[in-house]
Design a protein around this motif. Sequence first.
Motif, PDB file in Angstrom:
ATOM      1  N   ILE A 190      39.782  41.765  33.212  1.00 10.70           N
ATOM      2  CA  ILE A 190      40.253  41.155  34.456  1.00 10.70           C
ATOM      3  C   ILE A 190      39.531  39.820  34.648  1.00 10.70           C
ATOM      4  O   ILE A 190      38.303  39.746  34.540  1.00 10.70           O
ATOM      5  N   PHE A 191      40.306  38.785  34.921  1.00  6.88           N
ATOM      6  CA  PHE A 191      39.779  37.431  35.098  1.00  6.88           C
ATOM      7  C   PHE A 191      40.391  36.852  36.369  1.00  6.88           C
ATOM      8  O   PHE A 191      41.542  37.164  36.712  1.00  6.88           O
ATOM      9  N   GLY A 192      39.627  36.050  37.073  1.00  8.19           N
ATOM     10  CA  GLY A 192      40.180  35.450  38.285  1.00  8.19           C
ATOM     11  C   GLY A 192      39.313  34.325  38.795  1.00  8.19           C
ATOM     12  O   GLY A 192      38.264  34.005  38.225  1.00  8.19           O
ATOM     13  N   PHE A 193      39.756  33.719  39.874  1.00 11.69           N
ATOM     14  CA  PHE A 193      38.934  32.734  40.556  1.00 11.69           C
ATOM     15  C   PHE A 193      39.317  32.668  42.024  1.00 11.69           C
ATOM     16  O   PHE A 193      40.393  33.130  42.429  1.00 11.69           O
ATOM     17  N   ARG A 194      38.405  32.133  42.822  1.00 14.17           N
ATOM     18  CA  ARG A 194      38.672  31.927  44.247  1.00 14.17           C
ATOM     19  C   ARG A 194      38.481  30.458  44.584  1.00 14.17           C
ATOM     20  O   ARG A 194      37.724  29.741  43.911  1.00 14.17           O
ATOM     21  N   PHE A 195      39.189  30.017  45.612  1.00 16.00           N
ATOM     22  CA  PHE A 195      39.078  28.644  46.086  1.00 16.00           C
ATOM     23  C   PHE A 195      38.092  28.553  47.242  1.00 16.00           C
ATOM     24  O   PHE A 195      37.845  29.533  47.955  1.00 16.00           O
ATOM     25  N   ILE A 196      37.558  27.359  47.438  1.00 14.40           N
ATOM     26  CA  ILE A 196      36.852  27.067  48.675  1.00 14.40           C
ATOM     27  C   ILE A 196      37.886  27.137  49.798  1.00 14.40           C
ATOM     28  O   ILE A 196      38.954  26.520  49.687  1.00 14.40           O
ATOM     29  N   PRO A 197      37.655  27.899  50.858  1.00 14.39           N
ATOM     30  CA  PRO A 197      38.663  28.058  51.911  1.00 14.39           C
ATOM     31  C   PRO A 197      39.182  26.718  52.440  1.00 14.39           C
ATOM     32  O   PRO A 197      38.410  25.833  52.773  1.00 14.39           O
ATOM     33  N   GLY A 198      40.501  26.582  52.442  1.00 11.72           N
ATOM     34  CA  GLY A 198      41.138  25.375  52.942  1.00 11.72           C
ATOM     35  C   GLY A 198      41.359  24.304  51.895  1.00 11.72           C
ATOM     36  O   GLY A 198      41.957  23.272  52.180  1.00 11.72           O
ATOM     37  N   PHE A 199      40.885  24.550  50.658  1.00  5.63           N
ATOM     38  CA  PHE A 199      41.009  23.557  49.593  1.00  5.63           C
ATOM     39  C   PHE A 199      41.486  24.248  48.306  1.00  5.63           C
ATOM     40  O   PHE A 199      41.432  25.461  48.189  1.00  5.63           O
ATOM     41  N   GLU A 200      41.939  23.448  47.341  1.00  6.01           N
ATOM     42  CA  GLU A 200      42.322  23.991  46.050  1.00  6.01           C
ATOM     43  C   GLU A 200      41.249  23.705  45.002  1.00  6.01           C
ATOM     44  O   GLU A 200      41.543  23.490  43.831  1.00  6.01           O
ATOM     45  N   THR A 201      40.007  23.723  45.440  1.00  6.41           N
ATOM     46  CA  THR A 201      38.856  23.554  44.558  1.00  6.41           C
ATOM     47  C   THR A 201      38.283  24.919  44.243  1.00  6.41           C
ATOM     48  O   THR A 201      37.989  25.708  45.156  1.00  6.41           O
TER      49      THR A 201
END
Length: 251
Positions: A142-153
Amino acid sequence: MDEILKSNPSAFRILRAFWKLSFIKIDNLENRALFDKIMKENEEYIGSVDEDSVFLFDKTIHQRILGLRTSNRGRYEVSSIPILEAASSGDRIRHEMAVESAIIDSITNNLSNNIFGRWEYVSHQVIASPFKPIDYMDKIDIFGFRFIPGFETVSKYLMIEIKKDKADIGVIGQSLKYVDWIEQEYCHDYSMIEAFIVARDFPDVVIAERNRAGKRFYTKGRPGRSHEWNGLRLIKYDYDKMNGILLFTEI
């Protein structure tokens, strides 16, 4: 396929190894590269009403599916509960893919048993080795990522390695190999990686090996400052047959 892959070679990590799969979920960067290629190839038709050149969008099927979901709630909802039930033998799970599906369900739907946190993008069986014959490629469960809230970073990357039974000592080195791959290919910063090993049980020797070897040392900044990464977490699972879910406990 050749034109797509040559249009932006560095962006395509997953699509280039699409093999013996019915579908695959690519990440945002790869999706953008695919979208850009399709748009450039069809720029002359944008805004066109020529029926020989343009396929008109029809919502009929989408609306029918939405109606089925609304009027038959539960029957057409994807859930890991029946998968776990089919793969169980008493309180044990016989197939690793069932554990994988339950973890993805827990994360993406933020179920009450979610111990892994919030992740906007989650995929499975993601390539994690240099290009070689595809059947021999290593894959992150399983692989994933999360963004800084409110941004696509991207803020953090996720790695989960799964063992349906008792973990062995080799899983520590295997998981760290995937951590190194994510650092080299995606983020170039160990502090951005959250890593988990999920198993039915962890012998003392495996815990000791995690404590001994589950670290990475790196430098950041100028002048360079030394940092230590020790973010490899061990998660034990139990099958709650009555509720049809997995229960997670951190070791």
